[in-house]
Design a protein around this motif. Structure first.
Motif, PDB file in Angstrom:
ATOM      1  N   SER A  46      15.991  18.400 -10.033  1.00  0.00           N
ATOM      2  CA  SER A  46      15.652  19.518  -9.163  1.00  0.00           C
ATOM      3  C   SER A  46      15.630  20.794  -9.999  1.00  0.00           C
ATOM      4  N   PRO A  47      14.428  21.265 -10.284  1.00  0.00           N
ATOM      5  CA  PRO A  47      14.308  22.465 -11.144  1.00  0.00           C
ATOM      6  C   PRO A  47      15.056  23.671 -10.586  1.00  0.00           C
ATOM      7  N   SER A  48      15.255  23.693  -9.274  1.00  0.00           N
ATOM      8  CA  SER A  48      15.931  24.858  -8.694  1.00  0.00           C
ATOM      9  C   SER A  48      17.417  24.846  -8.999  1.00  0.00           C
ATOM     10  N   PHE A  49      17.855  23.782  -9.662  1.00  0.00           N
ATOM     11  CA  PHE A  49      19.274  23.626  -9.938  1.00  0.00           C
ATOM     12  C   PHE A  49      19.834  24.816 -10.708  1.00  0.00           C
ATOM     13  N   PHE A  50      19.005  25.345 -11.622  1.00  0.00           N
ATOM     14  CA  PHE A  50      19.527  26.413 -12.483  1.00  0.00           C
ATOM     15  C   PHE A  50      19.409  27.792 -11.861  1.00  0.00           C
ATOM     16  N   ASN A  51      18.753  27.867 -10.715  1.00  0.00           N
ATOM     17  CA  ASN A  51      18.582  29.180 -10.088  1.00  0.00           C
ATOM     18  C   ASN A  51      19.923  29.757  -9.650  1.00  0.00           C
ATOM     19  N   ILE A  52      20.140  30.996 -10.018  1.00  0.00           N
ATOM     20  CA  ILE A  52      21.311  31.687  -9.496  1.00  0.00           C
ATOM     21  C   ILE A  52      20.819  32.976  -8.856  1.00  0.00           C
ATOM     22  N   GLY A  61      23.961  29.503  -5.802  1.00  0.00           N
ATOM     23  CA  GLY A  61      23.190  28.558  -6.609  1.00  0.00           C
ATOM     24  C   GLY A  61      23.985  27.302  -6.837  1.00  0.00           C
ATOM     25  N   SER A  62      23.295  26.248  -7.286  1.00  0.00           N
ATOM     26  CA  SER A  62      23.972  24.963  -7.467  1.00  0.00           C
ATOM     27  C   SER A  62      25.080  25.046  -8.499  1.00  0.00           C
ATOM     28  N   VAL A  64      26.886  27.612  -9.367  1.00  0.00           N
ATOM     29  CA  VAL A  64      28.025  28.323  -8.782  1.00  0.00           C
ATOM     30  C   VAL A  64      28.756  27.412  -7.800  1.00  0.00           C
ATOM     31  N   ASP A  65      27.946  26.639  -7.093  1.00  0.00           N
ATOM     32  CA  ASP A  65      28.500  25.730  -6.097  1.00  0.00           C
ATOM     33  C   ASP A  65      29.454  24.714  -6.739  1.00  0.00           C
ATOM     34  N   ILE A  66      29.034  24.190  -7.892  1.00  0.00           N
ATOM     35  CA  ILE A  66      29.864  23.193  -8.583  1.00  0.00           C
ATOM     36  C   ILE A  66      31.223  23.798  -8.908  1.00  0.00           C
ATOM     37  N   ILE A  67      31.193  25.011  -9.437  1.00  0.00           N
ATOM     38  CA  ILE A  67      32.456  25.657  -9.814  1.00  0.00           C
ATOM     39  C   ILE A  67      33.266  25.979  -8.560  1.00  0.00           C
ATOM     40  N   HIS A  68      32.578  26.422  -7.529  1.00  0.00           N
ATOM     41  CA  HIS A  68      33.232  26.789  -6.285  1.00  0.00           C
ATOM     42  C   HIS A  68      33.969  25.591  -5.684  1.00  0.00           C
ATOM     43  N   ARG A  69      33.235  24.464  -5.603  1.00  0.00           N
ATOM     44  CA  ARG A  69      33.845  23.264  -5.037  1.00  0.00           C
ATOM     45  C   ARG A  69      34.905  22.669  -5.947  1.00  0.00           C
ATOM     46  N   GLY A  70      34.726  22.853  -7.255  1.00  0.00           N
ATOM     47  CA  GLY A  70      35.637  22.213  -8.191  1.00  0.00           C
ATOM     48  C   GLY A  70      36.974  22.919  -8.320  1.00  0.00           C
ATOM     49  N   ALA A  71      37.078  24.142  -7.769  1.00  0.00           N
ATOM     50  CA  ALA A  71      38.273  24.946  -8.037  1.00  0.00           C
ATOM     51  C   ALA A  71      39.563  24.234  -7.628  1.00  0.00           C
ATOM     52  N   SER A  72      39.579  23.705  -6.400  1.00  0.00           N
ATOM     53  CA  SER A  72      40.838  23.103  -5.945  1.00  0.00           C
ATOM     54  C   SER A  72      41.121  21.802  -6.689  1.00  0.00           C
ATOM     55  N   THR A  73      40.075  21.007  -6.949  1.00  0.00           N
ATOM     56  CA  THR A  73      40.284  19.769  -7.709  1.00  0.00           C
ATOM     57  C   THR A  73      40.802  20.097  -9.104  1.00  0.00           C
ATOM     58  N   ALA A  74      40.247  21.142  -9.706  1.00  0.00           N
ATOM     59  CA  ALA A  74      40.671  21.508 -11.055  1.00  0.00           C
ATOM     60  C   ALA A  74      42.152  21.861 -11.080  1.00  0.00           C
ATOM     61  N   LEU A  75      42.591  22.591 -10.060  1.00  0.00           N
ATOM     62  CA  LEU A  75      44.012  22.957  -9.988  1.00  0.00           C
ATOM     63  C   LEU A  75      44.882  21.702  -9.977  1.00  0.00           C
ATOM     64  N   VAL A  76      44.518  20.776  -9.110  1.00  0.00           N
ATOM     65  CA  VAL A  76      45.309  19.548  -9.009  1.00  0.00           C
ATOM     66  C   VAL A  76      45.233  18.759 -10.317  1.00  0.00           C
ATOM     67  N   GLY A 304      28.225  14.643  -8.328  1.00  0.00           N
ATOM     68  CA  GLY A 304      28.069  14.658  -6.874  1.00  0.00           C
ATOM     69  C   GLY A 304      26.893  15.523  -6.460  1.00  0.00           C
ATOM     70  N   THR A 305      26.790  16.701  -7.055  1.00  0.00           N
ATOM     71  CA  THR A 305      25.690  17.606  -6.733  1.00  0.00           C
ATOM     72  C   THR A 305      24.351  16.968  -7.080  1.00  0.00           C
ATOM     73  N   GLY A 306      24.320  16.298  -8.242  1.00  0.00           N
ATOM     74  CA  GLY A 306      23.085  15.642  -8.673  1.00  0.00           C
ATOM     75  C   GLY A 306      22.628  14.611  -7.671  1.00  0.00           C
ATOM     76  N   ILE A 307      23.582  13.860  -7.174  1.00  0.00           N
ATOM     77  CA  ILE A 307      23.214  12.824  -6.205  1.00  0.00           C
ATOM     78  C   ILE A 307      22.683  13.446  -4.924  1.00  0.00           C
ATOM     79  N   LEU A 308      23.295  14.560  -4.511  1.00  0.00           N
ATOM     80  CA  LEU A 308      22.800  15.260  -3.327  1.00  0.00           C
ATOM     81  C   LEU A 308      21.373  15.760  -3.562  1.00  0.00           C
ATOM     82  N   LEU A 309      21.172  16.341  -4.754  1.00  0.00           N
ATOM     83  CA  LEU A 309      19.862  16.911  -5.064  1.00  0.00           C
ATOM     84  C   LEU A 309      18.786  15.837  -5.077  1.00  0.00           C
ATOM     85  N   SER A 310      19.153  14.650  -5.545  1.00  0.00           N
ATOM     86  CA  SER A 310      18.161  13.587  -5.665  1.00  0.00           C
ATOM     87  C   SER A 310      17.833  12.978  -4.308  1.00  0.00           C
TER      88      SER A 310
END
Lengths: 350, 324, 501
Positions: A46-52, A61-62, A64-76, A304-310
């Motif tokens: 998905s070429p729009s993946f890099f759009n911010i 953007g995607s 930012v989304d990855i980092i946003h969603r990953g924050a709590s998992t990263a903490l754990v 996970g994001t990649g699978i959603l995008l596909s």
């Protein structure tokens, strides 16, 4: 039969740390290349993946989304990385998330305590949980996987007891900001996670604690004989993991403006362990890498994001995760390396 | 003096009797065989899974993939029976073969590459759960005369209760588990490996082969549990049986099996599963107690049994410290 | 008797090499049917390695092993067992969680219709125990019995396997006098049945009581095979400890007369622990090297561990410059400036995953606490200095220590203590299992250390070494301080006499 044990214990970590050590070592390379590959693949799908975009002063953007969603998992995951570094494991992190979220939600709803006290109470709950795990592991000598299983099972019940079995919702500007607010376009939760992880990194690597953790994980007996309080270090690792999970619990509860004792942090322990392993650490302990663990979290989120995008159903992520774990483990396994080595040697002469 | 190997089992029986006795004392309906029949039926799939898990834990391992296996087998059966029109009994055979093959594959990796079973079976758990969604995203009914017959089959018990087909399959599974564990060399080798893997090797036990067989057996039992679950609910749902692996482990431990391996009884696992069922039933009967007490009580029991076992093995001389 | 027959088990020119160590070199060994043959030597002499080669735990790198004249290559002990070589290893190798009966009958249970018949199996187990005259409840878990009983069960299992050769690796270490009597009675009965028995032990009186012949190994080489009846004990100890005939008198203490008092007076007063070590009193001063001599099991390692707090003493005190030192944990000992290079460096010494630098920094860092990390530049300097000074062969200072050879691992541990600047250092077998080059380096280092005012206690089974560097020698025997030698009295002869009493 020391010899039998010894060969088992010493991992074939040849090349883990190159001559220059630190950042230039090969250890660093695998996970980062994997992350780049996943991101590039996402871009191809998905070429729009890099759009911010900047909307209302917020980044969207995607990526930012990855980092946003990953924050709590990263903490754990960073807490988990330290526990795994001591040759342990913490299965109770999901339950601790539920407990700390429950404590926070109930206090906000039923009292008018200042947010600061509420957060301290939620952190205190995480600390107690970590202390419990640590004492079982270090002083009662119960295997980590078993010791933390107890809280994993009972913890959700405790969280439900705190919330009285309901999803406790709350309102409060402060907590809403934590959950979904932004500072200079960056989500607060990302900032909090970054501060905690950076702080943890500093505590571990700018003091000798990191060395002690790795020494205890590598050889607890020898560490004791070198004057390190091996038991204390183990307890500390579980306490840190408990605190990290509590912070994640606070963020997650603030995000949904409520505490869901049943589902908050469900299966997060598995993602966290996965991230540590994908980040290149061995489950046998002796080494931990906080930054690479974060990379591991990002890889998993990006997959996970990649699978959603596909356009595939999000549940496919599970199969991909399973495949990734298998590959990483097989590459890491000493026995597999030996077999590969033998294979190549046999082929060499031809 | 009583053999200390039986302490955990006696504790299990005592807990079971106490809880059941309390139920009978508090609620008159509890003494009816109706409650017993329901306990056996409702917990059938859990106990079947736990019997397979008992072997894995006895060998010093763990199998986290069982819950997903139950769901996958359900979805697979639905697809075979409803989608392809295959007779349920043939679908059962296919399911069991799949369970055996998948378990053996995980066992192969665990034994050959010396990787912790925990993480391999975790990958198996993800994989199977994902496979469920590959086949089917929603809950679908399994309709077939045989399935209805299975659901309707009852052997009346004295009183108002009855034994369902699920319960009978479960009881047969428990019996065969007991025979495997206590009357075959395979079973005794599992105990030996869990007790001390190095010694087992030195005593000439085929360690790798036995480990592969253990996970294969767990695969078969969890697939069988999936079959029973699918027949019992007459439907398949990809999100079914989430967390059953934890319940199964809890049943095994509350049943008195040493989580580090080497000691325990399949019969104990049966009572462990019943204890968990009784706790739920008691809380349902009470009405004022909330469901979370189940988790807290089970957690407390887990703690109690783990500490009890720790005390017993600590008194052992020549016991090597358990690895992760 | 023996010399007429063909040996039941023979080894010729056997060699086994580990990275950096020649564990066995060109060893010949022959066991006759119907003889009890002692295999003797200090730790690291190669006894265990020889047994592991014979039983297939290790594959041999050179030579041949024959059973009844047929070359054998067992891949693991199970295979050796099938061939007729049963072994009872030093550490009990049974399953503690299984019952006694099951341990005896594992993989040999009697079956009916494919299922195990417990009645018959248990009867067989009772039968197997009867040979040893052991009357215990066979249904209890093996682990609930003492190590001694477990040992006897292991022997019963080995015997029940219709063995031709029985290897007993230190079976008596945990047995009491009565149990030893039982064991010896069994051994004699088996011998009369024509079994060849290899008996590894470090109790010399037992060797004289039960064995027919003795083979002595030292540093992985064969010293010789002797008729027990014709070998005086003093000669045996000479063979084991390897005394050179021409005694070198390169003794240091002459040159050290009139040394100034450097402080660091260590007083060990009545330090002991029940069943581990009878109370020992010993004094050391800075600049002094005290050697700890004694056979294996005499209490050398135990004394070292008690002084370092690795084991908690139940009597006695240690004083540093007349102030008592708390010794409840190694941490407290280290705070007081003590250090210990342990005997078993794999188990107790190295952290294999950590690099050379981190391993070296560990003790000093432990002493400073976690809040005051040693700056990286300082660590690098320490590490580089030590790599150069001790000649640690490593490509770089970050190499995981687990990948170094044994001798280099030992040097890393030594370096760990050197950088922590102890006032009192205990070296337990500092030259164990390392090659000749590293050996000389370490001896030289020990001397230099002491010239810098460190008090040194060195436990070693190498008498040459002790004579070469010690100012005084404390000789331990049977977990007790037997005697103290100093000055010109320090000769290998005197030490051996003190050990042999």
């Amino acid at each position: 039969m020391t010899t039998l044990q010894d060969t088992k214990k010493s991992p074939q970590n040849g090349g883990r740390k190159g001559p220059a050590g630190g950042l230039l070592s090969r250890q660093w390379l695998g996970p980062v290349i994997a992350l780049v590959l996943v991101i590039v693949a996402n871009g191809l799908i998905s070429p729009s993946f890099f759009n911010i975009k900047v909307v209302d002063g917020h980044l969207y953007g995607s990526l930012v989304d990855i980092i946003h969603r990953g924050a709590s998992t990263a903490l754990v995951a960073v807490g988990m990385a330290i526990v795994i570094g001591t040759r342990g494991i913490d299965l109770s992190v999901g339950s601790v998330i539920a407990i700390s979220g429950a404590v926070m939600a109930v206090l906000i709803r039923d009292t008018s305590l200042s947010p600061f006290i509420v957060i301290l109470a939620a952190l205190g709950a995480g600390l107690l949980c970590g202390l419990w795990n640590g004492i079982l592991v270090a002083y009662l000598d119960i295997q980590p996987i078993i010791a933390t299983l107890i809280l994993m099972v009972a913890g959700r019940g405790i969280a439900q007891m705190i919330t009285d079995g309901q999803i406790v919702t709350f309102h409060g500007a402060f907590f809403e900001a934590i959950g979904s607010g932004y500072l200079l376009g960056i989500p607060w939760r990302v900032i909090i996670a970054a501060i905690v992880i950076a702080g943890l990194w500093a505590i571990m690597r700018k003091t000798a604690l990191g060395l002690f953790v790795e020494a205890v994980g590598g050889n607890a007996r020898a560490s004791r004989l070198a004057g390190i309080d091996a038991r204390g270090i183990k307890v500390l690792a579980y306490v840190i993991s408990g605190l990290c999970s509590a912070v994640a619990g606070i963020i997650i509860a603030a995000d949904i403006r409520g505490a869901d004792a049943n589902n908050a942090g469900l299966w997060l322990e598995l993602d966290a362990i996965l991230a540590v392993v994908v980040g290149g650490a061995s489950l046998m302990g002796g080494r931990f890498y906080l930054a690479l663990t974060v990379v591991g979290v990002l890889i998993i989120q990006a997959l996970g994001t990649g699978i959603l995008l596909s356009g595939l159903p999000s549940q496919y992520t599970l199969i991909v995760k399973a495949a990734v774990v298998m590959v990483v483990l097989l590459v890491q396994a000493p026995r597999a390396r030996q077999m590969m080595g033998r294979f190549w040697r046999r082929r060499d002469p031809q | 003096m009583i053999n200390e190997r039986y302490y955990p089992l006696l504790a299990t029986l005592a807990v079971c009797a106490l809880l059941y006795g309390y139920g009978i004392f508090e609620y008159r309906a509890f003494s009816d065989t109706y409650v017993l029949g329901n306990l056996l039926t409702d917990n059938a799939f859990l106990i079947i899974t736990a019997v397979g898990m008992t072997f894995v834990i006895l060998s010093g391992g763990i199998d986290l993939s069982v819950g997903s296996m139950i769901a996958f087998v359900g979805v697979l059966m639905a697809e075979l029976v409803t989608g392809f029109g295959i007779h349920p009994l043939v679908a059962v055979v296919i399911s069991l073969v799949f369970g055996a093959a998948f378990g053996a594959f995980m066992g192969l990796i665990i034994a050959k590459f010396d990787i912790q079973p925990f993480i391999i079976t975790l990958a198996g758990m993800f994989f199977l759960r994902g496979m469920c969604f590959l086949i089917n995203l929603d809950s679908v009914p399994i309709t077939h005369d045989f399935v209805s017959a299975f659901g309707g089959f009852r052997i009346p018990l004295p009183g108002r209760g009855w034994l369902s087909a699920s319960a009978i399959v479960m009881l047969v599974a428990v019996m065969s588990g007991i025979v495997f564990a206590h009357y075959t060399r395979f079973g005794r080798n599992v105990y030996a490996i869990g007790g001390d893997r190095q010694s087992a090797q030195l005593l000439g036990i085929p360690v790798e082969r036995t480990i592969i067989q253990v996970y294969m057996l767990s695969g078969i039992f969890s697939a069988l549990a999936g079959v029973v679950f699918a027949f019992y609910t007459a439907s398949a749902y990809p999100l079914a049986a989430v967390g059953v692996e934890l319940d199964a482990i809890a049943a095994v431990v509350i049943g008195g099996t040493l989580l580090t391996g080497g000691m325990g009884f399949v019969a104990g696992t049966f009572f462990g599963g019943i204890i968990m069922g009784v706790i739920q039933t008691l809380i349902a009967f009470d009405g004022s107690l909330n469901s979370w007490w189940t988790k807290i009580v089970i957690g407390g029991l887990l703690f109690g049994f783990i500490v009890l076992q720790r005390l017993i093995t600590r008194s052992f001389s020549g016991m090597r410290a358990g690895a992760t | 008797m023996a010399d007429m027959a063909q040996p039941v088990l023979s080894a010729r020119g056997v060699g086994k090499f580990f990275p950096g160590v020649k564990a066995l070199q060109d060893v010949d060994f022959a066991l006759m049917a119907g003889e009890i043959h002692a295999l003797l030597g200090e730790n690291g002499a190669g006894k265990s390695t020889l047994i592991k080669v014979i039983t297939g735990v290790h594959a041999r790198d050179a030579g041949s092993v024959q059973l009844d004249g047929v070359e054998i290559h067992p891949g693991h002990p199970g295979e050796a067992q099938h061939l007729g070589i049963s072994t009872v290893f030093q550490e009990v190798n049974l399953v503690p969680t299984l019952s006694v009966a099951e341990n005896l009958m594992l993989e040999r249970q009697t079956r009916k219709f494919g299922l195990i018949s417990w009645k018959k199996t248990e009867a067989d187990a009772r039968e197997a125990l009867k040979i040893l005259g052991l009357d215990i409840d066979i249904n209890r878990a093996l682990g609930s019995y003492s190590v001694a009983i477990q040992q006897l069960v292991a022997i019963a299992r080995a015997v029940a396997l219709d063995a031709r050769v029985l290897i007993l690796d230190e079976p008596t270490a945990s047995l009491d006098a009565d149990e030893i009597k039982t064991l010896f009675r069994t051994m004699r009965a088996l011998k009369d049945k024509g079994l060849g028995i290899i008996f590894v032990t470090h109790f010399l009186d037992q060797v004289y009581e039960i064995t027919d012949r003795i083979t002595v190994l030292r540093n992985g080489r064969l010293v010789g095979t002797f008729e027990t009846a014709n070998l005086p004990q003093i000669d045996l100890i000479n063979h084991m400890l390897g005394r050179e005939l021409a005694e070198i008198s390169a003794h240091r203490h002459h040159a050290r007369d009139g040394v100034v008092d450097r402080g660091n007076h260590i007083r060990i007063k009545n330090l002991g622990k029940k069943r581990v070590l009878n109370p020992v009193t010993l004094n050391l001063s800075g600049g002094e090297i005290v050697g700890l001599a004694g056979l294996l099991g005499s209490g050398r390692t135990e004394l070292a561990e008690l002084v370092f707090g690795a084991q908690r003493a139940d009597s006695g005190l240690v004083f540093l410059d007349d102030k008592p030192v708390m010794l409840r944990s190694p941490r407290q000992a280290i705070r007081a400036g003590f250090g210990l290079c342990p005997e078993d460096r794999k188990q107790d010494g190295i952290v294999p995953e950590l690099g050379v630098r981190e391993n070296i920094a560990l003790a000093l860092q432990g002493r400073r606490g976690w809040l005051r990390p040693i700056p990286r530049a300082e660590q690098d300097k320490f590490a580089d200095d030590m790599i150069a000074a001790l000649g640690i062969a490593t490509p770089d200072r970050e190499k995981p220590v687990g990948q170094l050879s044994g001798g280099n691992q030992q040097k890393v541990i030594l370096a760990r203590w050197l950088v922590s600047k102890p006032v009192f250092l205990i070296l337990d077998e500092p030259t164990r299992g390392i090659d000749v080059g590293a050996h000389a380096d370490i001896i030289k280092l020990i001397r230099d250390l002491c010239d810098e005012g460190l008090a040194l206690l060195v436990a070693s089974s190498e008498l040459e070494e002790i004579v070469a560097f010690a100012d005084r020698v404390a000789v331990l025997r049977d977990r007790e301080l037997a005697t103290e030698l100093s000055g010109a009295d320090i000769t290998q002869n005197n030490i051996i006499e003190a050990i042999a009493r």
